[in-house]
Design an enzyme around this catalytic site. Sequence first.
Site, short mmCIF file in Angstrom:
data_model
loop_
_atom_site.label_atom_id
_atom_site.label_comp_id
_atom_site.label_asym_id
_atom_site.label_seq_id
_atom_site.Cartn_x
_atom_site.Cartn_y
_atom_site.Cartn_z
N GLU A 147 12.00 2.36 15.08
CA GLU A 147 10.63 3.31 14.21
C GLU A 147 9.42 3.36 14.81
OE1 GLU A 147 9.45 2.55 10.26
OE2 GLU A 147 9.83 0.57 10.19
N TYR A 156 0.71 -1.07 -0.29
CA TYR A 156 0.37 -0.05 0.11
C TYR A 156 0.48 1.32 0.30
CZ TYR A 156 0.37 1.01 5.12
OH TYR A 156 1.16 0.99 6.34
N LEU A 211 10.62 0.91 7.66
CA LEU A 211 10.03 1.61 6.33
C LEU A 211 11.08 2.49 6.20
CD1 LEU A 211 7.84 1.05 4.55
CD2 LEU A 211 6.62 2.83 5.35
N LYS A 251 6.26 -1.95 1.76
CA LYS A 251 5.15 -1.94 3.03
C LYS A 251 4.44 -2.53 2.51
CE LYS A 251 3.59 2.95 3.41
NZ LYS A 251 3.31 3.22 4.89
N1 PLP Z 1 7.02 3.30 8.91
C1 PLP Z 1 5.99 2.88 8.85
C2 PLP Z 1 6.07 1.76 9.69
C3 PLP Z 1 4.71 3.24 9.00
O1 PLP Z 1 3.99 2.81 8.79
C4 PLP Z 1 5.02 4.77 8.07
C5 PLP Z 1 3.97 5.64 7.81
O2 PLP Z 1 2.72 4.36 7.18
C6 PLP Z 1 6.07 5.22 8.09
C7 PLP Z 1 7.01 4.82 8.59
C8 PLP Z 1 6.44 6.76 7.63
O3 PLP Z 1 6.21 7.16 6.42
P1 PLP Z 1 5.09 7.92 5.04
O4 PLP Z 1 6.41 8.82 5.79
O5 PLP Z 1 6.29 7.41 3.88
O6 PLP Z 1 4.49 8.55 4.79
#
Ligand code: PLP
Length: 287
Positions: free
Chosen positions: A182, A33, A207, A149
């Site tokens: 994270e 996603y 991620l 993701k």
């Molecule tokens: N880490 C995780 C586990 C996430 O699910 C997300 C966003 O949904 C992020 C970090 C932040 O990613 P982004 O800045 O691309 O939204």
Amino acid sequence: MGRIAYVNGRFTPHAEAFVHIEDRGYQFADAVYEVWAVFGGKLADPEGHFARLERSLGELSIPMPMTRKALTLVLKETLRRNRITEGLVYLQVSRGVAPRDHAFPKEEVRPAVIITANPVDRAASEARAAKGVAVVTTPENRWGRCDIKTVGLLPNALAKQKAREAGAVEAWFVDDLGLVTEGASSNAWIIDGDGILRTRDTNANILRGVTRLSLLEVAREAGLKVEERPFTPEEAVAAREAFITGAGTLVLPVVKVDGKLVGDGVPGPVAARLRRLYIERAKATAV
Ligand code: PLP
């Protein structure tokens, strides 16, 4: 006006928006996603999100369901039909529908695509950022490919629930070495005692946040000292400031970790400045 979803080529009222019971996303979390922040009806950080989408799909050998250009049109049409100018748009691509079998379907299947959109109250999110939020920590218990993701988000959902029950907004995963990896749906940052902006490097099992990547550029352009180096929850408590980033949260100050105040317990000037600079840049580069 009812909400409208895009499901496999059709725009449908939510009440009639269904996927097949043998969709592999539903049965195996065999799906990826993306979530874009939307400013003025436009997609923020388009390049970063499309690049990560293609990478996630590539890692799972799922083909891109349509070109970036076509996908942009459908994402924006979903926003238009829902009359959303400020919000979030969610895209999910599963391997498709096939009789249940763990291995990939032998016959070629078409990826299943859904898109939904939600409005965001910018005034409310600014108020939340001005106040700051609490986070809790939780042991890292996810699989080894958090760089993809995927919709396999059960540990993240459980961590988020733990946060909610503790009156917090986010949960930070902490690995075996005692380092924050994270958040359940965000990346974690501090401004340490030396004034250095720190966030975990992407060699770790995290991620590659698109907001994280843009913010690193913003911070360097703003002349901040930046290090991609992990920190412990104790270091976060002792830090001058802490915050999280993500398409949903943008840059959101953290004022409490496991009940302990970060700095003075109020959002600091660096996070506030970075939030403003990030939003300016996102608006200027949105498509
Ligand atoms: N880490 C995780 C586990 C996430 O699910 C997300 C966003 O949904 C992020 C970090 C932040 O990613 P982004 O800045 O691309 O939204």
